[in-house]
Design an enzyme around this catalytic site. Structure first.
Site, PDB file in Angstrom:
ATOM      1  N   ARG A 154       3.385  -4.033   9.121  1.00 33.11           N
ATOM      2  CA  ARG A 154       2.514  -3.487   8.497  1.00 33.11           C
ATOM      3  C   ARG A 154       2.549  -3.746   6.939  1.00 33.11           C
ATOM      4  O   ARG A 154       3.508  -3.586   6.283  1.00 33.11           O
ATOM      5  CB  ARG A 154       2.377  -1.988   8.693  1.00 33.11           C
ATOM      6  CG  ARG A 154       1.266  -1.007   8.051  1.00 33.11           C
ATOM      7  CD  ARG A 154       1.399   0.350   8.582  1.00 33.11           C
ATOM      8  NE  ARG A 154       2.558   1.349   7.959  1.00 33.11           N
ATOM      9  CZ  ARG A 154       2.756   1.555   6.733  1.00 33.11           C
ATOM     10  NH1 ARG A 154       1.588   1.263   5.841  1.00 33.11           N
ATOM     11  NH2 ARG A 154       3.770   2.217   6.384  1.00 33.11           N
ATOM     12  N   HIS A 155       1.247  -3.865   6.045  1.00 39.78           N
ATOM     13  CA  HIS A 155       1.286  -3.848   4.720  1.00 39.78           C
ATOM     14  C   HIS A 155       1.220  -2.414   4.138  1.00 39.78           C
ATOM     15  O   HIS A 155       0.506  -1.901   4.708  1.00 39.78           O
ATOM     16  CB  HIS A 155       0.193  -4.725   4.212  1.00 39.78           C
ATOM     17  CG  HIS A 155       0.307  -5.138   2.740  1.00 39.78           C
ATOM     18  ND1 HIS A 155       0.157  -4.125   1.606  1.00 39.78           N
ATOM     19  CD2 HIS A 155       0.262  -6.255   2.074  1.00 39.78           C
ATOM     20  CE1 HIS A 155       0.288  -4.728   0.530  1.00 39.78           C
ATOM     21  NE2 HIS A 155       0.528  -6.099   0.727  1.00 39.78           N
ATOM     22  N   PRO A 156       2.234  -2.236   3.215  1.00 35.16           N
ATOM     23  CA  PRO A 156       2.303  -0.727   2.719  1.00 35.16           C
ATOM     24  C   PRO A 156       1.125  -0.290   1.888  1.00 35.16           C
ATOM     25  O   PRO A 156       1.062   0.721   1.732  1.00 35.16           O
ATOM     26  CB  PRO A 156       3.508  -1.031   1.917  1.00 35.16           C
ATOM     27  CG  PRO A 156       3.844  -2.370   1.666  1.00 35.16           C
ATOM     28  CD  PRO A 156       3.349  -3.088   2.521  1.00 35.16           C
TER      29      PRO A 156
END
Lengths: 383, 383
Positions: A227-229
């Site tokens: 996941r991209h934060p």
């Protein structure tokens, strides 16, 4: 139209990956690269598996089309050859530890005084300045020390490295950019420059959101799996037959996604803006998967694609090499052997440029010292 | 000595990360970057967290020092402004989907006919050719489709992304290299070129050993956690207080390591060569850890460092930003606000170059349309 670096000669003293990756790009752009290797075993990567007919595929993938001459820069005979090459070089590349070139008498100051147009490109683990300048490094060392391992992998598990050696590769790409900028400027002012790239610096330069988060919140980010934060939804999702990617990077795309999934979330204040979606990303993932688990990956990739929403598969490297888009872009090329037959597959040139051409074959990687005769004859032609 | 790109003007229509990362590097090398944003919300990353005083640290980290003008390229008034800018641009950068610039009347063919010296740099998900040219993409899409996720993470667990957006960043770096090569060559032949970089191509270009392994063995590699698949020992090891990295990339270093650990393995045929060590890497790891588990990470990093063996810590991003070597290299810089006060931390320029300078502050990132007046006055000065 000729290639942009036509007529440029690179004297390449680098080995392993960072430097040779830089000179590979410069060769793809049209430069002549003369690889100077140490007599005996040459570049370490000649011993890196896998092998085919006794030759390293790893070495071939990075060194195709370069010329090799073996020179011991501590031997007077070989130094004389090297010093005949120097006046014909536009760029010298090296990845020794700082100080080694100076001890050989070929440091930047000396060379610049003798050949003011020469561009000097150095790549090293930690750079030519600072307390650790003389420490040795390889990719793993800078991936660990440089922070990328601390944000890659799964939260709570042991850190993992990036599966490709981006510690080297990104440094090689920065060296290439520095050398190209220096070449450009030399055309205007006639003077060479020194470029000093550190693998550790290059790792920090690609940390992206992680520095912003650390500096604003005081807390360094942890790995977030797939996941991209800072963006949501921007991760892998389960379909009925496995994982695929959805990347809806702005509100318009998120609204389209809600329509395509028949999920009325875009007016919900928990999901109306990207910051809100990042805040509620776990709930959002479960809501999306409640829908996507009903159909296959292929179904969703086609459906979301038709709706203009970025999505796609997770491919292994064999699948990538057969990907129709990759094939159409000539991104997998054949490296020839010395007899002109395809010997290895390698990555093509990702810089597509008018007037450059985009061949699907590459000349052979050199045997150690295999071009000594040709290089000496070329020097004689230079008088 | 001036900066290498002094006097170069970049008209930058890109947004989010790949294109802006490219123009950030060109700005660091001395170019003037005019960021053309869509009116209203501007670059999507203005909405990316984290924020400080209402401004995105993410946006600031990538766009410091650029000038912003908001232009709707479908409005006649704004097109007139854009067309006054065009003759003064050396480079135009865009990351629209293929075909968008053509529909606006600003495709490569049209611009090249009008401004033959102009360099046209495009970065897109899949490039300007091939069956998927018009599909949208973000970092996650090309990390998944491009293979790097298939080799990153732990074997048998779900794939993870690289913690930084290397799908964008590496593409931006290739675009920068293409533009720099075109600028260099333009100094010699007067003609601009088109550069077309695809994020997917760029991912394939950095797969390193993975393509070689797939092409020689027929089997794509799987993730190997923290270990390099072609070199050993080259991974993380447990000390008494946690993990650290040892990277002994050749036989000489392995022999030094055996001496430093007092482990007589270098004459053992199972470990005498790199291919043998790769073959027996699990046993080798256990043998090394039998020794390293007795002392701390700091002990081993100091001891191995003194013996010239590449090793180091695994640092989080806060530790990296305080790392004395990083600090000594000016790799963490202050981005100022509009009042000249430090507002954000960002990565410095990893291209250290003679005559370039290496400041530890960066001018503010622009407010949306914040430089319209200045840009229009500059145009008037151009007559």
């Amino acid at each position: 139209m000729t290639k942009p670096l036509a007529g440029i000669t690179i004297l390449d003293l680098t080995h392993v990956l960072a430097g040779p990756f830089c000179s590979m790009t410069l060769a793809d752009l049209g430069a002549r690269v003369i690889k100077v290797e140490r007599p005996g075993s040459g570049d370490d990567t000649r011993a890196f598996p896998p092998f085919s007919k006794g030759k390293s595929a790893y070495f071939a993938a990075i060194n195709h089309g370069k010329k090799s001459i073996a020179l011991d820069l501590k031997s007077d005979t070989d130094r004389a050859v090297f010093e005949r090459l120097l006046p014909h070089a536009d760029v010298i590349l090296e990845n020794y530890r700082p100080g080694v070139m100076e001890r050989l008498g070929y440091g930047w100051e000396d060379l610049h005084a003798m050949y003011p147009r020469l561009i000097y490109g150095a790549v090293s683990g930690f750079g030519h300045t600072g307390p650790d300048a003389k420490r040795p490094a390889y990719d793993m060392v800078v991936q660990g020390r440089g922070g990328v391992m601390s944000i890659t992998g799964e939260k709570g598990r042991e850190p993992v490295r990036v599966g490709a050696s981006i510690g080297d590769i990104v440094a090689g790409m920065y060296l290439s950019q520095g050398v190209l900028a220096a070449l450009m400027d030399r055309e205007r002012n006639g003077k060479g420059r020194k470029v000093d790239v550190a693998m550790l610096d290059a790792q920090l330069a690609i940390l992206e959101h992680a520095i912003a988060i650390t500096s604003v919140t005081g807390t360094p980010p942890v790995p977030t799996g797939a996941r991209h934060p800072s963006i949501a939804p921007f991760e892998t999702f389960h379909a009925s037959d496995g994982l695929f990617v959805i990347a809806a990077g702005n509100d318009v795309l998120f609204e389209k996604l809600c329509v395509a999934l028949n999920l009325p979330l875009s007016d919900d204040p928990r999901f109306a803006t990207n910051p809100a979606r990042v805040e509620n990303t776990r709930l959002l993932k479960r809501l999306i998967e409640a829908v996507t688990l009903d159909k296959t990956r292929a179904y969703w990739i086609a459906r979301l694609g038709a709706a203009g929403i970025p999505s796609g598969p997770i491919q292994d490297v064999a699948q990538v090499m057969r990907d129709p888009q990759i094939v159409a872009r000539n991104m997998v090329v054949d490296v020839l052997d010395r007899n002109g037959r395809p010997a290895f597959k390698a990555a093509g040139n990702p810089i597509k440029m008018s007037g450059l051409g985009d061949p699907t074959v590459r000349p052979a990687a050199p045997d150690l010292d295999g071009d000594r005769g040709e290089i000496l004859r070329w020097l004689e032609g230079k008088g």
